[in-house]
Design an enzyme around this catalytic site. Structure first.
Site, PDB file in Angstrom:
ATOM      1  N   ASP A  12      45.529  13.604   7.824  1.00  0.00           N
ATOM      2  CA  ASP A  12      44.909  14.164   9.028  1.00  0.00           C
ATOM      3  C   ASP A  12      45.223  15.659   9.154  1.00  0.00           C
ATOM      4  O   ASP A  12      46.283  16.116   8.728  1.00  0.00           O
ATOM      5  CB  ASP A  12      45.435  13.405  10.262  1.00  0.00           C
ATOM      6  N   HIS A  29      38.957  20.558   4.058  1.00  0.00           N
ATOM      7  CA  HIS A  29      38.785  19.342   3.243  1.00  0.00           C
ATOM      8  C   HIS A  29      38.981  19.637   1.760  1.00  0.00           C
ATOM      9  O   HIS A  29      39.561  18.832   1.033  1.00  0.00           O
ATOM     10  CB  HIS A  29      37.400  18.733   3.490  1.00  0.00           C
ATOM     11  N   LEU A 123      51.251   4.129 -11.541  1.00  0.00           N
ATOM     12  CA  LEU A 123      51.024   4.331 -10.109  1.00  0.00           C
ATOM     13  C   LEU A 123      49.738   3.600  -9.752  1.00  0.00           C
ATOM     14  O   LEU A 123      48.744   3.698 -10.485  1.00  0.00           O
ATOM     15  CB  LEU A 123      50.886   5.841  -9.822  1.00  0.00           C
TER      16      LEU A 123
HETATM   17  C1  FPP Z   1      41.194  14.361   8.320  1.00  0.00           C
HETATM   18  O1  FPP Z   1      41.186  15.677   8.726  1.00  0.00           O
HETATM   19  C2  FPP Z   1      40.591  14.234   7.043  1.00  0.00           C
HETATM   20  C3  FPP Z   1      39.419  13.591   6.742  1.00  0.00           C
HETATM   21  C4  FPP Z   1      38.536  12.922   7.680  1.00  0.00           C
HETATM   22  C5  FPP Z   1      38.941  13.561   5.381  1.00  0.00           C
HETATM   23  C6  FPP Z   1      40.010  13.402   4.378  1.00  0.00           C
HETATM   24  C7  FPP Z   1      39.522  13.951   3.152  1.00  0.00           C
HETATM   25  C8  FPP Z   1      40.279  14.588   2.268  1.00  0.00           C
HETATM   26  C9  FPP Z   1      41.723  14.791   2.294  1.00  0.00           C
HETATM   27  C10 FPP Z   1      39.622  15.209   1.156  1.00  0.00           C
HETATM   28  C11 FPP Z   1      39.110  14.426   0.088  1.00  0.00           C
HETATM   29  C12 FPP Z   1      39.596  13.105  -0.224  1.00  0.00           C
HETATM   30  C13 FPP Z   1      39.186  12.483  -1.317  1.00  0.00           C
HETATM   31  C14 FPP Z   1      39.533  11.085  -1.610  1.00  0.00           C
HETATM   32  C15 FPP Z   1      38.361  13.186  -2.283  1.00  0.00           C
HETATM   33  P1  FPP Z   1      40.346  16.012   9.981  1.00  0.00           P
HETATM   34  O2  FPP Z   1      39.033  16.550   9.532  1.00  0.00           O
HETATM   35  O3  FPP Z   1      40.265  14.797  10.847  1.00  0.00           O
HETATM   36  O4  FPP Z   1      41.180  17.117  10.653  1.00  0.00           O
HETATM   37  P2  FPP Z   1      41.269  17.423  12.195  1.00  0.00           P
HETATM   38  O5  FPP Z   1      41.882  16.215  12.831  1.00  0.00           O
HETATM   39  O6  FPP Z   1      42.138  18.630  12.240  1.00  0.00           O
HETATM   40  O7  FPP Z   1      39.876  17.665  12.674  1.00  0.00           O
END
Ligand code: FPP
Length: 239
Positions: A12, A29, A123
């Site tokens: 997150d 991201h 893993l």
């Molecule tokens: C949360 O941050 C993250 C996500 C909803 C997406 C997670 C994706 C990745 C880490 C990148 C790619 C993953 C893979 C498997 C390729 P948020 O956008 O909710 O952040 P915020 O809470 O600050 O808005």
């Protein structure tokens, strides 16, 4: 240091991390994705056997079209790259969640990656994509009920073990430690059945900044709690 066998992470804070730098959410991201690669190396080095990450929830479709499209593009690139990463780390990759919602080419890449990595055991890396725990349970119950109707399963023989075998995580041990980055103190529909006895660690650090040092801090905290019970599991203590 007692290293947890299975660590689950809620990734997150990518969006907030990018905003704080005056950059678009998509930049967060991209950095979050790069960090996932690094953390897999760290997990392997530390001797963690199972890692499960929450990358895209059933709720995440509600984000802006632009953000969802950006994430799909990122998944496409990552899934391709992950073949090489799985080979390097001798890492088995599985996707949990209902992947039928993704474009066919993404589904094909997932199957290809799972097939390619299926014999690796250093893993075990699970990526939750279009995942929601309630959705997983309902999908599992639907299949279980169908097997009962078809006479393949005696309802009287349904116990926790049988039920678990219908979940996306069938065959994967429950997480010992769950880490959520970026300050929220919620489970957000993540592995609800599987985390009945899991230790939780919440940190303010946003996912793109969560590095090996932070991971070790989380494991040390886990160790402190484990020691409180003399390393004996909760159920044996009757607490
Ligand atoms: C949360 O941050 C993250 C996500 C909803 C997406 C997670 C994706 C990745 C880490 C990148 C790619 C993953 C893979 C498997 C390729 P948020 O956008 O909710 O952040 P915020 O809470 O600050 O808005």
């Amino acid at each position: 240091m007692n290293v947890p066998n299975h660590i689950a992470i809620i990734l997150d804070g990518n969006g907030r991390w990018a905003k704080a730098k005056g950059m678009p959410r998509s930049y967060g991201h991209v950095k979050g994705c790069a960090n996932l690669e690094t953390i897999c190396d760290d997990m392997k080095e530390l001797g963690v056997k199972y890692l499960t990450v929450y990358a895209f929830s059933t709720e995440n479709w509600k984000r802006s079209r632009e953000e969802v499209d950006g994430l799909m593009k990122l998944f496409r690139n990552y899934l391709k790259k992950c073949i090489r990463i799985s080979e390097k780390n001798k890492m088995r990759v599985k996707v949990i969640g209902d992947i039928r919602a993704f474009d066919q080419d993404i589904q094909d890449k997932i199957r290809e990656l799972e097939e390619f990595s299926k014999d690796y055991t250093e893993l075990h890396f699970q990526i939750a994509l279009n995942y929601g725990s309630r959705d997983e349970i309902v999908r599992g119950v639907r299949r279980l009920a169908q097997d009962a109707v078809d006479g393949k399963l005696d309802p009287q023989k349904i116990d926790e073990k049988v039920f678990e075998s219908y979940l996306d995580t069938a065959g994967i041990p429950d997480p010992d430690l769950m880490i959520r980055t970026s300050g929220e103190l919620r489970l957000s529909n993540y592995l609800l059945w599987q985390m009945a006895y899991t230790e939780f660690y919440f940190t303010e650090v946003p996912w793109p900044d969560f590095n090996k040092e932070e991971l070790i801090k989380a494991i040390e905290k886990y160790n402190e709690r484990d020691r409180r019970f003399g390393g004996v599991k909760e159920e044996k203590q009757n607490v």
